[in-house]
Design a protein around this motif. Structure first.
Motif, mmCIF file in Angstrom:
data_model
loop_
_atom_site.group_PDB
_atom_site.id
_atom_site.type_symbol
_atom_site.label_atom_id
_atom_site.label_comp_id
_atom_site.label_asym_id
_atom_site.label_seq_id
_atom_site.Cartn_x
_atom_site.Cartn_y
_atom_site.Cartn_z
ATOM 1 N N PRO A 60 -20.534 -5.480 -29.206
ATOM 2 C CA PRO A 60 -19.799 -5.104 -30.424
ATOM 3 C C PRO A 60 -18.620 -6.029 -30.707
ATOM 4 N N GLN A 61 -17.907 -6.437 -29.665
ATOM 5 C CA GLN A 61 -16.766 -7.331 -29.854
ATOM 6 C C GLN A 61 -17.212 -8.709 -30.354
ATOM 7 N N GLN A 62 -18.285 -9.223 -29.778
ATOM 8 C CA GLN A 62 -18.796 -10.522 -30.206
ATOM 9 C C GLN A 62 -19.328 -10.460 -31.635
ATOM 10 N N ASN A 63 -20.021 -9.392 -31.971
ATOM 11 C CA ASN A 63 -20.570 -9.248 -33.318
ATOM 12 C C ASN A 63 -19.456 -9.190 -34.360
ATOM 13 N N THR A 64 -18.398 -8.442 -34.053
ATOM 14 C CA THR A 64 -17.276 -8.344 -34.979
ATOM 15 C C THR A 64 -16.595 -9.702 -35.152
ATOM 16 N N LYS A 65 -16.399 -10.404 -34.060
ATOM 17 C CA LYS A 65 -15.785 -11.726 -34.129
ATOM 18 C C LYS A 65 -16.643 -12.684 -34.945
ATOM 19 N N PHE A 66 -17.946 -12.614 -34.750
ATOM 20 C CA PHE A 66 -18.849 -13.488 -35.510
ATOM 21 C C PHE A 66 -18.750 -13.212 -37.002
ATOM 22 N N ILE A 67 -18.765 -11.941 -37.392
ATOM 23 C CA ILE A 67 -18.706 -11.598 -38.813
ATOM 24 C C ILE A 67 -17.399 -12.084 -39.429
ATOM 25 N N GLU A 68 -16.293 -11.851 -38.754
ATOM 26 C CA GLU A 68 -14.994 -12.290 -39.268
ATOM 27 C C GLU A 68 -14.950 -13.807 -39.424
ATOM 28 N N THR A 69 -15.492 -14.507 -38.435
ATOM 29 C CA THR A 69 -15.489 -15.970 -38.483
ATOM 30 C C THR A 69 -16.438 -16.476 -39.561
ATOM 31 N N LEU A 70 -17.597 -15.851 -39.681
ATOM 32 C CA LEU A 70 -18.563 -16.264 -40.702
ATOM 33 C C LEU A 70 -17.977 -16.100 -42.099
ATOM 34 N N LYS A 71 -17.299 -15.006 -42.352
ATOM 35 C CA LYS A 71 -16.679 -14.794 -43.661
ATOM 36 C C LYS A 71 -15.681 -15.901 -43.957
ATOM 37 N N SER A 72 -14.904 -16.274 -42.949
ATOM 38 C CA SER A 72 -13.930 -17.344 -43.128
ATOM 39 C C SER A 72 -14.613 -18.666 -43.432
ATOM 40 N N GLN A 85 -28.083 -0.798 -27.324
ATOM 41 C CA GLN A 85 -26.951 -1.581 -27.815
ATOM 42 C C GLN A 85 -27.420 -2.666 -28.785
ATOM 43 N N ASN A 86 -28.553 -3.259 -28.489
ATOM 44 C CA ASN A 86 -29.091 -4.302 -29.354
ATOM 45 C C ASN A 86 -29.471 -3.740 -30.724
ATOM 46 N N ALA A 87 -30.119 -2.587 -30.723
ATOM 47 C CA ALA A 87 -30.505 -1.960 -31.990
ATOM 48 C C ALA A 87 -29.271 -1.617 -32.830
ATOM 49 N N GLU A 88 -28.231 -1.131 -32.174
ATOM 50 C CA GLU A 88 -26.993 -0.827 -32.894
ATOM 51 C C GLU A 88 -26.344 -2.104 -33.411
ATOM 52 N N GLY A 89 -26.447 -3.178 -32.638
ATOM 53 C CA GLY A 89 -25.900 -4.456 -33.078
ATOM 54 C C GLY A 89 -26.620 -4.993 -34.302
ATOM 55 N N ILE A 90 -27.934 -4.849 -34.333
ATOM 56 C CA ILE A 90 -28.705 -5.285 -35.501
ATOM 57 C C ILE A 90 -28.290 -4.485 -36.734
ATOM 58 N N THR A 91 -28.133 -3.187 -36.564
ATOM 59 C CA THR A 91 -27.720 -2.337 -37.687
ATOM 60 C C THR A 91 -26.357 -2.766 -38.224
ATOM 61 N N TYR A 92 -25.418 -3.012 -37.330
ATOM 62 C CA TYR A 92 -24.087 -3.441 -37.752
ATOM 63 C C TYR A 92 -24.134 -4.790 -38.477
ATOM 64 N N LEU A 93 -24.787 -5.776 -37.860
ATOM 65 C CA LEU A 93 -24.808 -7.116 -38.429
ATOM 66 C C LEU A 93 -25.514 -7.148 -39.782
ATOM 67 N N THR A 94 -26.668 -6.512 -39.863
ATOM 68 C CA THR A 94 -27.404 -6.553 -41.128
ATOM 69 C C THR A 94 -26.662 -5.809 -42.229
ATOM 70 N N SER A 95 -25.941 -4.745 -41.869
ATOM 71 C CA SER A 95 -25.128 -4.040 -42.865
ATOM 72 C C SER A 95 -24.028 -4.962 -43.388
ATOM 73 N N TYR A 106 -31.794 -11.850 -44.997
ATOM 74 C CA TYR A 106 -32.200 -12.159 -43.630
ATOM 75 C C TYR A 106 -33.622 -11.657 -43.427
ATOM 76 N N PHE A 107 -34.285 -12.210 -42.413
ATOM 77 C CA PHE A 107 -35.605 -11.694 -42.051
ATOM 78 C C PHE A 107 -35.444 -10.412 -41.233
ATOM 79 N N PRO A 108 -36.384 -9.468 -41.367
ATOM 80 C CA PRO A 108 -36.334 -8.272 -40.512
ATOM 81 C C PRO A 108 -36.298 -8.682 -39.042
ATOM 82 N N ALA A 109 -35.389 -8.080 -38.281
ATOM 83 C CA ALA A 109 -35.160 -8.504 -36.895
ATOM 84 C C ALA A 109 -35.803 -7.517 -35.928
ATOM 85 N N HIS A 110 -36.722 -8.020 -35.091
ATOM 86 C CA HIS A 110 -37.409 -7.168 -34.129
ATOM 87 C C HIS A 110 -37.210 -7.647 -32.691
ATOM 88 N N GLY A 111 -36.308 -8.613 -32.497
ATOM 89 C CA GLY A 111 -35.975 -9.070 -31.154
ATOM 90 C C GLY A 111 -34.505 -8.822 -30.889
#
Length: 366
Positions: free
Chosen positions: A345-357, A277-287, A296-301
């Motif tokens: 996934p829900q938190q990541n989506t909320k973060f992206i939407e809020t960050l854009k705002s 789940q973490n790896a998928e989250g990194i892929t989503y966020l960095t995209s 961003y720096f390459p994320a390995h954690g």
């Protein structure tokens, strides 16, 4: 009364803002914390069962030797029992290493932007801290090697590095270890080891078999989800571990933490789920970051250091007012960046939407 002169101006560690504090300060109810690199999926259900089973033993001191956990970890990592040391989080093992090996005037080497407790504990012991700037967010191992003198006692390498999330490879750390004098202790802090999916990540247990002067730090606070129970550990050569154990406080880990760690270790299916789940989250966020023209720096954690081209403090405060807690880079040596923990996934989506705002509202560039 006068304290040790080393601590008079020593800063107190500042963790990410607690959820309840943000609720009180801002009058918010819906808070998403993505600041402290905690596991958003919590811990294995087996942990809860293990903790509950120990509730009738609160009046009895814990096992000071962590016998059951020692046996479980020894088998899991294929090391001898006398190669393990436990602490109230791996940060207590850091404290014990500094206490065991550093005296006034000794030199210790670390990255300039890394986990602050290396420097904190070394300063308390009166050691001289030599801090080497990162290169592209990554440890400059050659720069650190260039700092080694006959006064050097301990070198700290955080891998993946906190706060940047970058890593040094197996070959890089192998060459580094082989170049460092054998009397210098090298501490490899691998708090985020279980999240790593790179084939180039160091085989540190293999390196430990070849080199006596290494201590590995691991923790149950991150992917195992036991942050509030405070339990971490070190793996090293028996002689090195014996020295560290000589400065360990009695009963430094609780009955609940020991039982929880044993149970958590037994549920590797949960760990693999969190890792995936973490790896998928990194892929989503960095995209999403790339789509926003952010680097961003390459994320390995389980976190990402994101560069905003805007004052970090402004973005941090704006996100906070909207109920998103991250770590502001202005507190970490990166005044135009933030560190964000990978969430669900829900938190990541909320973060992206809020960050854009937020970014649309903050036009001040740096």
């Amino acid at each position: 009364m006068k304290p040790k002169e080393e601590i008079v101006h020593l800063p107190v560690y500042q963790p990410g803002k607690p959820i309840e504090e943000v609720k009180r300060e801002l009058g918010l109810e819906d808070i998403t914390k993505m600041a402290s690199n905690e596991n958003p999926y919590g811990c294995s259900p087996k942990v809860q069962e293990a903790v509950i089973s120990k509730l009738n033993y609160t009046h009895i001191y814990p096992d000071g030797a962590s016998t059951e956990l020692t046996q479980a970890l020894s088998k899991f990592h294929n090391v001898e029992e006398n190669q393990l040391i436990f602490g109230a989080g791996s940060d207590e093992v850091i404290l014990m290493i500094a206490r065991a090996f550093l005296v006034r005037g000794d030199e210790t080497i670390m990255a300039e932007q890394t986990f602050p407790q290396y420097r904190h504990n070394a300063v308390i012991e009166g050691a001289v801290c030599l801090e080497v700037p990162l290169k592209a967010g990554t440890h400059d191992l050659q720069g650190m090697l260039n700092k080694v003198t006959d006064k050097t006692k301990v070198i700290w390498v955080c891998n993946p590095n906190n706060p940047t999330g970058t890593m040094v490879t197996h070959q890089e750390i192998k060459q580094f270890i082989e170049s460092v004098p054998s009397h210098v202790l090298i501490v490899l802090d691998e708090a985020y080891y279980e999240y790593n999916v790179s084939s180039n990540y160091p085989d540190s247990l293999g390196l430990l078999q070849e080199h006596k002067n290494i201590v590995l730090l691991r923790t149950f606070s991150k992917i195992y989800g036991l942050a509030s129970l405070r339990i971490g550990f070190g793996i090293g050569h028996p002689e090195i571990i014996r020295y560290i154990n000589q400065v360990r406080e009695p009963f430094n880990t609780t009955t609940f933490a020991q039982a929880a760690a044993v149970a958590a270790l037994q549920d590797q299916e949960f760990i693999e789920h969190c890792k995936k789940q973490n790896a998928e989250g990194i892929t989503y966020l960095t995209s999403e970051f790339t789509g926003m023209d952010l680097t961003y720096f390459p994320a390995h954690g389980n976190f990402i250091m994101l560069h905003l081209n805007r004052p970090a403090e402004l973005v941090f405060d704006a996100l906070l007012r909207k109920g998103i807690i991250v770590r502001g880079g202005h507190k970490l040596g990166f005044p135009a960046s933030i560190r964000v923990t990978v969430g669900t996934p829900q938190q990541n989506t909320k973060f992206i939407e809020t960050l854009k705002s937020v970014l649309s509202e903050i036009s001040v560039l740096v």
